[in-house]
Write a protein that holds these residues in place. Structure first.
Motif: not given
Length: 118
Positions: A93-118
């Motif tokens: 799972y990754y987080c993404n941030a998009r700036r709404t004002k100019i300059p419209r920067y976009i950033y990503w996080g490094q991700g975090t794993q979510v295994p769903v298993s028994s």
């Protein structure tokens, strides 16, 4: 420098719950639309949930009713509480941030794993 940091991932059993967090440093979150994406093995990255600066939200059909995306602009944090988890929710799972004002920067996080298993 802006950094997004996800946390809260980990192994969870089917039917269980987990809450992911996305925190930001170096900027003010209130100026960004935030999205949670996920990428399962062998699949393309997909949007899971998103929230605008005004608080409007949208969700992938597969998670509607199970996931939410609250944001805390005081703490510069956006969450992804996930309930009734299924094996098909397994992904990075990754987080993404998009700036709404100019300059419209976009950033990503490094991700975090979510295994769903028994």
């Amino acid at each position: 420098q802006v950094q997004l940091v996800e946390s809260g991932g980990g192994l969870v059993q089917p039917g269980g719950s987990l809450r992911l967090s996305c925190g930001a440093s170096g900027t003010i979150f209130i100026n960004y639309d935030i999205g949670w994406y996920r990428q399962a093995p062998g699949k393309q990255r997909e949007l899971v949930a998103a929230i605008t600066t005004g608080g409007s939200t949208n969700y992938a059909d597969s998670v509607t009713g199970r996931f939410t995306i609250p944001r805390d602009n005081v703490k510069d944090t956006v969450y992804l509480p996930m309930n009734s988890l299924k094996p098909e929710d397994t992904a990075v799972y990754y987080c993404n941030a998009r700036r709404t004002k100019i300059p419209r920067y976009i950033y990503w996080g490094q991700g975090t794993q979510v295994p769903v298993s028994s």
